[in-house]
Design a protein around this motif. Structure first.
Motif, short mmCIF file in Angstrom:
data_model
loop_
_atom_site.label_atom_id
_atom_site.label_comp_id
_atom_site.label_asym_id
_atom_site.label_seq_id
_atom_site.Cartn_x
_atom_site.Cartn_y
_atom_site.Cartn_z
N ALA A 83 0.78 -1.35 0.01
CA ALA A 83 0.15 0.08 0.07
C ALA A 83 0.87 1.27 -0.13
O ALA A 83 0.64 2.21 -0.57
N MET A 84 2.02 1.28 0.68
CA MET A 84 2.88 2.49 0.73
C MET A 84 3.84 2.51 -0.36
O MET A 84 4.37 3.45 -0.38
N ALA A 85 3.99 1.42 -1.06
CA ALA A 85 4.89 1.51 -2.20
C ALA A 85 4.83 2.34 -3.53
O ALA A 85 5.63 2.81 -4.14
N GLU A 86 3.46 2.62 -3.61
CA GLU A 86 2.92 3.59 -4.71
C GLU A 86 3.36 4.87 -4.27
O GLU A 86 2.93 5.45 -3.07
N ARG A 118 0.20 7.29 -2.92
CA ARG A 118 0.02 6.79 -1.36
C ARG A 118 1.04 6.92 -0.39
O ARG A 118 0.65 7.52 0.75
N LEU A 119 2.30 6.79 -0.75
CA LEU A 119 3.47 7.45 0.04
C LEU A 119 3.41 8.93 0.70
O LEU A 119 3.54 9.19 1.71
N ALA A 120 3.07 9.57 -0.32
CA ALA A 120 2.88 10.96 -0.23
C ALA A 120 1.98 11.40 0.64
O ALA A 120 2.01 12.16 1.54
N ALA A 121 0.81 10.70 0.70
CA ALA A 121 -0.41 10.98 1.40
C ALA A 121 -0.22 10.71 2.81
O ALA A 121 -0.56 11.18 3.83
N MET A 122 0.48 9.37 2.80
CA MET A 122 0.89 8.75 4.40
C MET A 122 2.00 9.95 4.92
O MET A 122 1.74 10.21 6.07
N ARG A 123 2.87 10.65 4.34
CA ARG A 123 3.65 11.54 4.56
C ARG A 123 3.03 12.78 5.32
O ARG A 123 3.25 13.29 6.37
N LEU A 124 2.06 13.10 4.42
CA LEU A 124 1.05 14.16 5.06
C LEU A 124 0.35 13.83 6.05
O LEU A 124 0.42 14.62 7.05
N LEU A 125 -0.14 12.76 6.16
CA LEU A 125 -0.97 12.20 7.42
C LEU A 125 -0.27 12.00 8.49
O LEU A 125 -1.05 11.95 9.71
N TRP A 126 1.06 11.52 8.17
CA TRP A 126 1.64 11.12 9.59
C TRP A 126 2.01 12.22 10.65
O TRP A 126 2.53 11.82 11.73
N ASP A 127 1.58 13.65 10.27
CA ASP A 127 1.65 14.67 11.26
C ASP A 127 0.66 14.09 12.43
O ASP A 127 0.74 15.11 13.40
N GLY A 128 -0.26 13.27 12.45
CA GLY A 128 -1.32 13.19 13.42
C GLY A 128 -2.63 13.83 13.16
O GLY A 128 -3.47 13.72 13.92
N ASP A 129 -2.52 15.06 12.20
CA ASP A 129 -3.99 15.71 12.09
C ASP A 129 -4.63 15.17 10.94
O ASP A 129 -4.47 14.12 10.33
N MET A 152 -6.41 6.58 -1.78
CA MET A 152 -7.00 6.73 -0.39
C MET A 152 -7.64 5.40 -0.01
O MET A 152 -7.65 4.93 1.30
N GLY A 153 -8.50 4.83 -0.90
CA GLY A 153 -9.13 3.62 -0.73
C GLY A 153 -8.11 2.33 -0.40
O GLY A 153 -8.51 1.63 0.37
N ALA A 154 -6.99 2.46 -1.17
CA ALA A 154 -6.16 1.49 -0.90
C ALA A 154 -5.61 1.40 0.50
O ALA A 154 -5.25 0.51 1.10
N LEU A 155 -5.27 2.76 0.90
CA LEU A 155 -4.58 2.84 2.26
C LEU A 155 -5.63 2.44 3.05
O LEU A 155 -5.34 1.88 4.30
N LYS A 156 -6.79 2.72 3.01
CA LYS A 156 -7.87 2.56 3.89
C LYS A 156 -8.08 1.04 3.99
O LYS A 156 -8.07 0.33 5.08
N SER A 157 -8.03 0.24 2.65
CA SER A 157 -8.35 -1.18 2.91
C SER A 157 -7.17 -1.91 3.48
O SER A 157 -7.33 -2.99 4.05
N ALA A 158 -6.04 -1.28 3.33
CA ALA A 158 -4.84 -1.85 4.16
C ALA A 158 -4.95 -1.61 5.63
O ALA A 158 -3.81 -2.06 6.51
N GLY A 159 -5.76 -0.57 6.22
CA GLY A 159 -6.00 -0.39 7.60
C GLY A 159 -4.94 0.80 8.00
O GLY A 159 -5.14 0.89 9.50
N LEU A 160 -4.50 1.56 7.16
CA LEU A 160 -3.45 2.71 7.43
C LEU A 160 -4.07 3.81 7.93
O LEU A 160 -3.65 4.73 8.91
N VAL A 161 -5.33 3.97 7.25
CA VAL A 161 -5.95 5.37 7.54
C VAL A 161 -7.39 5.12 7.66
O VAL A 161 -7.97 4.02 7.30
N VAL A 162 -8.18 6.04 8.25
CA VAL A 162 -9.57 6.10 8.44
C VAL A 162 -10.14 7.27 7.93
O VAL A 162 -9.54 8.35 7.62
#
Length: 98
Positions: A10-13, A16-27, A49-59
């Protein structure tokens, strides 16, 4: 082992990695902000975002016409450690760009 593969896949794309990087700030971030900062179309952002959600990484949470995303607060410790390791491995310039 399968969960680890799904998380890393999920994070290899790059989007998606850019989105996780932005979301990792906790906000919580609306999809419109993610689209703007990553320079992605709405359909592309939703798909990733659907792929990250399916992997359980985001809500997500619907707020009127917007969808807001954040890192899943219930990430298991092992999953959180994997994501933290990926974030720490990013070049400093990439981390600051988010």
């Amino acid at each position: 082992m399968q969960d680890i593969v799904a998380i890393l896949a999920a994070m290899a794309e790059p989007t998606r990695l850019a989105a996780m990087r932005l979301l990792w700030d906790g906000d919580e971030h609306c999809v419109c902000e993610l689209m703007r900062r990553i320079d992605a179309s709405q359909s592309r952002m939703s798909r990733h975002m659907g792929a990250l959600k399916s992997a359980g990484l985001v809500v997500d949470r619907r707020d009127a016409q917007w969808v807001r995303y954040r890192v899943n607060p219930a990430l298991p410790p092992a999953t959180r450690a994997i994501v933290e390791a990926v974030m720490a491995a990013l070049p400093l310039a990439n981390r600051e760009a988010a």
